[in-house]
Motif scaffolding. Structure first.
Motif, short mmCIF file in Angstrom:
data_model
loop_
_atom_site.label_atom_id
_atom_site.label_comp_id
_atom_site.label_asym_id
_atom_site.label_seq_id
_atom_site.Cartn_x
_atom_site.Cartn_y
_atom_site.Cartn_z
N VAL A 1 2.53 4.42 -5.42
CA VAL A 1 3.00 4.82 -6.74
C VAL A 1 1.84 4.95 -7.72
CG1 VAL A 1 3.41 2.45 -7.54
CG2 VAL A 1 4.76 4.34 -8.48
N ASP A 2 0.78 4.16 -7.51
CA ASP A 2 -0.41 4.29 -8.37
C ASP A 2 -1.05 5.66 -8.20
OD1 ASP A 2 -0.04 1.74 -9.33
OD2 ASP A 2 -1.35 0.82 -7.84
N ILE A 3 -1.12 6.13 -6.97
CA ILE A 3 -1.72 7.44 -6.72
C ILE A 3 -0.95 8.52 -7.45
CG2 ILE A 3 -2.23 9.14 -4.93
CD1 ILE A 3 -2.66 6.85 -2.98
N TYR A 4 0.38 8.47 -7.36
CA TYR A 4 1.19 9.50 -8.00
C TYR A 4 1.07 9.44 -9.51
CZ TYR A 4 5.08 12.74 -8.57
OH TYR A 4 5.83 13.83 -8.90
N LEU A 5 1.15 8.25 -10.07
CA LEU A 5 1.12 8.12 -11.53
C LEU A 5 -0.25 8.48 -12.10
CD1 LEU A 5 3.21 4.87 -12.11
CD2 LEU A 5 3.92 7.25 -12.41
N TRP A 6 -1.31 8.06 -11.44
CA TRP A 6 -2.63 8.34 -11.98
C TRP A 6 -3.01 9.81 -11.82
CZ3 TRP A 6 -5.24 5.78 -15.39
CH2 TRP A 6 -5.02 4.43 -15.54
N VAL A 7 -2.60 10.43 -10.74
CA VAL A 7 -2.83 11.87 -10.62
C VAL A 7 -2.04 12.62 -11.69
CG1 VAL A 7 -2.49 13.89 -9.14
CG2 VAL A 7 -3.44 11.79 -8.18
N ASN B 1 3.43 -1.50 -13.28
CA ASN B 1 2.52 -2.58 -12.88
C ASN B 1 2.97 -3.93 -13.39
OD1 ASN B 1 0.75 -0.86 -11.50
ND2 ASN B 1 -0.37 -0.37 -13.37
N ALA B 2 3.79 -3.97 -14.43
CA ALA B 2 4.26 -5.26 -14.95
C ALA B 2 5.19 -5.96 -13.98
CB ALA B 2 4.96 -5.05 -16.29
N SER B 3 5.90 -5.22 -13.15
CA SER B 3 6.83 -5.80 -12.18
C SER B 3 6.23 -5.92 -10.79
CB SER B 3 8.10 -4.95 -12.12
OG SER B 3 7.79 -3.63 -11.70
N MET B 4 4.93 -5.80 -10.66
CA MET B 4 4.26 -5.86 -9.38
C MET B 4 3.18 -6.92 -9.40
SD MET B 4 5.72 -3.68 -7.43
CE MET B 4 4.50 -3.71 -6.11
N PRO B 5 2.87 -7.51 -8.23
CA PRO B 5 1.76 -8.46 -8.19
C PRO B 5 0.43 -7.75 -8.40
CG PRO B 5 2.59 -8.01 -5.98
CD PRO B 5 3.54 -7.35 -6.94
N ARG B 6 -0.54 -8.50 -8.86
CA ARG B 6 -1.86 -7.92 -9.13
C ARG B 6 -2.68 -7.84 -7.84
NH1 ARG B 6 -0.66 -11.20 -13.58
NH2 ARG B 6 -0.71 -10.09 -15.59
N SER C 1 0.82 -1.21 0.00
CA SER C 1 0.00 0.00 0.00
C SER C 1 0.86 1.27 0.00
CB SER C 1 -0.93 0.01 1.21
OG SER C 1 -0.18 -0.07 2.42
N ARG C 2 2.10 1.17 0.47
CA ARG C 2 3.00 2.33 0.48
C ARG C 2 4.15 2.17 -0.52
NH1 ARG C 2 2.38 5.64 4.99
NH2 ARG C 2 4.52 6.38 4.71
N PHE C 3 4.08 1.20 -1.41
CA PHE C 3 5.13 0.97 -2.40
C PHE C 3 5.29 2.19 -3.30
CE2 PHE C 3 6.42 -0.30 -6.63
CZ PHE C 3 7.51 -1.09 -6.38
N PRO C 4 6.53 2.63 -3.61
CA PRO C 4 7.84 2.06 -3.20
C PRO C 4 8.42 2.70 -1.96
CG PRO C 4 8.18 3.70 -4.88
CD PRO C 4 6.70 3.70 -4.61
N LEU C 5 7.62 3.33 -1.15
CA LEU C 5 8.09 3.95 0.09
C LEU C 5 7.74 3.06 1.27
CD1 LEU C 5 6.76 7.51 -0.82
CD2 LEU C 5 9.11 6.73 -1.00
N ASP C 6 7.86 1.75 1.08
CA ASP C 6 7.37 0.78 2.05
C ASP C 6 8.50 0.16 2.86
OD1 ASP C 6 8.34 -0.35 -0.26
OD2 ASP C 6 7.16 -2.18 -0.04
N ILE D 1 4.54 4.45 -18.79
CA ILE D 1 5.15 4.40 -17.46
C ILE D 1 4.28 3.60 -16.49
CG2 ILE D 1 5.85 5.80 -15.48
CD1 ILE D 1 6.62 8.00 -17.43
N ILE D 2 2.99 3.82 -16.51
CA ILE D 2 2.09 3.09 -15.62
C ILE D 2 2.12 1.60 -15.93
CG2 ILE D 2 -0.33 2.79 -14.99
CD1 ILE D 2 -0.70 5.79 -15.46
N THR D 3 2.11 1.25 -17.20
CA THR D 3 2.14 -0.16 -17.58
C THR D 3 3.45 -0.82 -17.15
OG1 THR D 3 0.74 0.33 -19.49
CG2 THR D 3 1.93 -1.77 -19.50
#
Length: 461
Positions: free
Chosen positions: A327-333, A315-320, A186-191, A310-312
């Motif tokens: 990182v999703d929050i930052y990229l999608w914003v 997510n390719a190197s992360m579990p679903r 949930s805090r990736f990559p600051l986890d 960048i978003i793709t």
């Protein structure tokens, strides 16, 4: 003649005596050497320790055939204590996709089995390799939640068994294990992730085998050179708990816990900086003229596609996972900011087109299309009657008809000019508002994005 014979006889006797004395001396020395070997001496005496005898087998020395080693030591009595210590050789890899880690370690067990005691005066212990392990009792340890594990066998099985005369046993082996690690992204990559390697007896409950850390938290040793590319190893520590299985009972379980903090610099270079630059690049369109469609449209589409890439890639190197990561929050914003810059130009272009269309209609419209409905026949044919005069004037006479006609034309032209002036003012106002959208966007978009970054990094850093 007689004298000569006496001399010969004397010489013979002397030779015979010398030979006898020599044989007696040799026999006496041989007897002494034999007695020295038989009785022993400080120099040539061999140790009576049977562990030194090459004619004694390890099975005979430990009396393996005299006992049933399929049962634990002290069977039927209290639980046998088995101490454990671990030396971590390397932490090989951490996989976010598979949610596991791979570790190589030295696993050592300590217990006492009086059935393996042996007499010894000089030797403090005897060391054996893995061939003897299969003939005696050893703890049946396994790694809970392990996916793969193996004992190293180069150049031989990396197993060591050391037995002391009083029956104390040290059993050591070198193992590589891949075990599961429940990670929270949930805090990736600051986890920060905490993983555990769990050790437990497979068959013996706490009533038969008491598993414990031999020296408490000091039972865990690590190599100072252990390092990972993406993580900083913060600490290793040990814990002990009880595990319950409904079918078999309670078991002692040992935990090797370690905490990992992720390095952020790699993701700053690969994810955050490119996303920020794409957002800033999308703001360049606010300084390009709104009529330069070939310049602004490709710029907006390029930034949108780059953000999607960048978003793709992330997510390719992360579990679903089914939750949102930092990182999703930052990229999608950032993606929303880029997309809004494209929509901003679409709105500006549309309003500009509507404005120009209305201005073109106004220029093409005839100036004499007046707004007075009734007097127009009078102005076209130049004649009027009493009804027309009564309709427009207040008790006008026929003598001043020319004067009234000129007044009617002036009123119509003045009304038309006022209407056109009001429309032109409205179009000018619309033109100013359309141009102001770009000017306001130059301030609103950067300000909003800076505010978002301040909030984001204050929460997740």
């Amino acid at each position: 003649m007689l004298t000569v014979h006496k001399m010969h006889f004397s010489i013979f006797l002397l030779l015979w005596g010398w030979i006898l004395s020599t044989e007696c001396r040799t026999h006496r020395q041989g007897k002494e050497i034999h007695e020295v070997y038989k009785k022993g001496s400080p120099i040539l005496k061999r140790s009576p320790d049977i562990t030194k005898s090459p004619l004694t087998k390890s099975e005979q020395l430990l009396r393996i055939d005299d006992h049933d080693f399929s049962m634990r030591p002290g069977f039927g009595g209290p639980a046998i204590p088995v101490g454990v210590d671990v030396q971590v050789e390397s932490l090989d890899s951490i996989s976010e996709v598979d949610m596991d880690f791979t570790m190589t370690l030295y696993l050592r067990h300590y217990w006492k089995d009086e059935r393996l005691s042996f007499p010894s005066t000089n030797n403090q212990s005897m060391t054996f390799d893995g061939r003897l392990v299969k003939k005696i009792w050893v703890p049946d340890m396994f790694f809970v939640h392990s996916k793969r594990s193996f004992i190293h066998d180069t150049t031989t099985d990396n197993v060591m068994l050391r037995v002391q005369p009083d029956g104390k046993v040290l059993y050591s082996l070198r193992v590589t294990v891949t075990a599961m690690c429940n990670m929270d992204f949930s805090r990736f990559p600051l986890d920060t992730q905490t993983c555990s390697l769990e050790i437990e007896s497979y068959a013996y409950t706490e009533d038969d085998l008491m598993l414990y850390w031999k020296n408490g938290n000091d039972s865990l040793k690590t190599d100072e050179r252990i390092s990972l590319s993406q993580f900083l190893i913060q600490e290793f520590h040990t814990t002990t708990k009880l595990a319950f299985y409904s079918s078999t009972g309670w078991y002692n379980r040992l935990y090797i816990n370690f905490t990992l903090r992720r390095h952020i610099f790699f993701f700053l270079l690969q994810t955050y900086f490119p996303a920020t630059l794409m957002v800033m690049l999308s703001w360049v369109s606010f300084w390009i003229d709104r009529r330069a469609v070939p310049a602004r449209v490709p710029l907006g589409i390029t930034t949108v596609l780059t953000m999607s890439t960048i978003i793709t890639g992330v997510n390719a190197s992360m579990p679903r996972v089914s939750y949102i990561k930092a990182v999703d929050i930052y990229l999608w914003v950032s993606f929303v900011f880029v997309f809004l810059s494209v929509l901003e130009y679409a709105a500006v272009n549309y309003l500009t087109t509507v404005q120009e269309r209305k201005e073109r209609k106004l220029r093409d419209k005839p100036a004499c299309a007046c707004s007075l409905p009734q007097p127009r026949p009078m102005m076209v044919d130049g004649s009027y009657n009493d009804g027309d005069v009564n309709e427009l004037g207040h008790f006008m006479s026929h003598e001043d008809g020319d004067k009234q006609d000129r007044m009617m034309v002036q009123l119509a032209l003045g009304s038309e000019r006022g209407s056109a002036r009001r429309k032109n003012q409205r179009y000018v106002s619309m033109r100013i508002d359309t141009h102001a959208i770009d000017k306001y966007s130059r301030i609103i978009f950067p300000g909003a994005y800076i505010l978002f970054n301040l909030i984001y990094w204050s929460i997740f850093s």
